[in-house]
Design a protein around this motif. Structure first.
Motif, PDB file in Angstrom:
ATOM      1  N   GLY A 163      41.644  30.258  49.287  1.00 44.38           N
ATOM      2  CA  GLY A 163      40.492  31.135  49.137  1.00 44.38           C
ATOM      3  C   GLY A 163      40.136  31.796  50.452  1.00 44.38           C
ATOM      4  O   GLY A 163      39.835  32.999  50.504  1.00 44.38           O
ATOM      5  N   LEU A 211      40.626  29.481  43.148  1.00 44.74           N
ATOM      6  CA  LEU A 211      39.488  29.876  43.980  1.00 44.74           C
ATOM      7  C   LEU A 211      38.212  29.131  43.619  1.00 44.74           C
ATOM      8  O   LEU A 211      37.166  29.389  44.196  1.00 44.74           O
ATOM      9  CB  LEU A 211      39.226  31.387  43.822  1.00 44.74           C
ATOM     10  N   TYR A 212      38.320  28.192  42.646  1.00 44.53           N
ATOM     11  CA  TYR A 212      37.096  27.686  42.032  1.00 44.53           C
ATOM     12  C   TYR A 212      36.137  27.035  43.032  1.00 44.53           C
ATOM     13  O   TYR A 212      34.930  27.278  43.001  1.00 44.53           O
ATOM     14  CB  TYR A 212      37.435  26.692  40.921  1.00 44.53           C
ATOM     15  N   HIS A 267      35.274  33.746  40.858  1.00 47.56           N
ATOM     16  CA  HIS A 267      35.784  32.389  41.099  1.00 47.56           C
ATOM     17  C   HIS A 267      35.811  31.530  39.841  1.00 47.56           C
ATOM     18  O   HIS A 267      36.553  30.564  39.769  1.00 47.56           O
ATOM     19  CB  HIS A 267      34.981  31.702  42.201  1.00 47.56           C
TER      20      HIS A 267
END
Lengths: 157, 125
Positions: A3, A47-48, A41
């Motif tokens: 990210g 990318l969470y 996201h």
């Protein structure tokens, strides 16, 4: 991690497209990129956790710099002034960190703080042996060390 | 601005001096490993901040100082760790007020009797 890389790329793209490589513009592009990643996201698994982790990392960095300043002040005052409170010794600290990377990070950051130095990890990776300069208040020292460890784990996990 | 940079440089120099004094004053090799930490953290920090302010302005990003800092922060604990390990291996004596020979031996043998160590240190408090 991925990210952060994405965010850096977005900042770079912003700087290229606006053709201004100034510090302020790159930081602006970075925050725009952060906003974009925050918007998507939920749909991208890789990318969470990133939008949560970036502020946590920044706040950990600030906390660690503050700890560095406090510990430096303590060590410096003890070296310069006459009554010495120094009581060096070794303590065994139980580790909450599990993986090798976590243990390495915890040990290195403890070594960076003045007054404490990680010497050795036990073979089963459950105890960290720390050499400390001020053992007069051992409970407080243990509390400080485990606070640093907890904060590192909070950022990593 | 220049006065601020000069003040930072003097502060950095003071931290280096402090570390030098500390190396002379401390009594055993383990404590001496603590001596350079103020220089390598705050001393280098002030020095690099001064360099960054001197070189950079509003239009340029000076990442070099950050890179120097990152390399130092990664390498200096590892070298300290290797020195401490060597000192343990050579059984260099511990000096100072509170010695716990048992924990020292545990660290040398990399054994984990954490319950025992806890008990021992609780007793001596």
């Amino acid at each position: 991690m991925i990210g952060f890389l994405f965010n850096l790329l977005l900042a770079l793209a912003w700087a290229l497209l606006t053709n201004q490589f100034t510090a302020l513009n790159v930081i602006f592009g970075f925050s725009l990129g952060y906003a974009v990643i925050w918007l998507i996201h939920r749909t991208v698994p890789a990318l969470y956790t990133y939008p949560r982790r970036l502020p946590e990392t920044i706040s950990f960095a600030l906390f660690f710099i503050w700890e560095l300043l406090v510990a430096n002040w303590k060590v410096a005052m003890d070296i310069v002034t006459r009554p010495w409170y120094m009581q060096p010794g070794v303590i065994a600290m139980p580790l909450a960190a599990k993986t090798d990377f976590e243990i390495a990070l915890v040990a290195n950051l403890i070594s960076l703080t003045p007054g404490t130095l990680s010497m050795e990890v036990s073979e089963d990776k459950k105890t960290l042996f720390v050499h400390a300069m001020f053992l007069d208040d051992e409970q407080k020292l243990r509390a400080e060390l485990s606070e640093i460890e907890q904060r590192i784990l909070q950022v990593l996990r | 601005m220049e006065y601020f940079i000069a003040a930072l440089l003097i502060l950095a120099a003071l931290f280096f001096l402090l570390s030098g004094v500390a190396i002379v004053r401390f009594k055993d090799s383990y404590s001496r490993l603590h001596a350079p930490t103020p220089a390598s953290t705050l001393g280098m920090g002030a020095l690099l901040l001064a360099a960054m302010l001197w070189q950079g302005s509003e239009d340029t990003l000076s990442i070099k100082a950050f890179l120097v800092m990152a390399v130092l922060f990664v390498t200096s604990p590892i070298s300290a760790y290797m020195l401490a390990k060597t000192a343990l291996h050579l059984r260099l004596p511990l000096a100072g007020g509170r010695q716990l020979p048992e924990i020292y031996e545990q660290a040398r043998n990399r054994r984990n009797d954490s319950s025992k160590a806890q008990e021992k240190s609780d007793q001596s408090v």
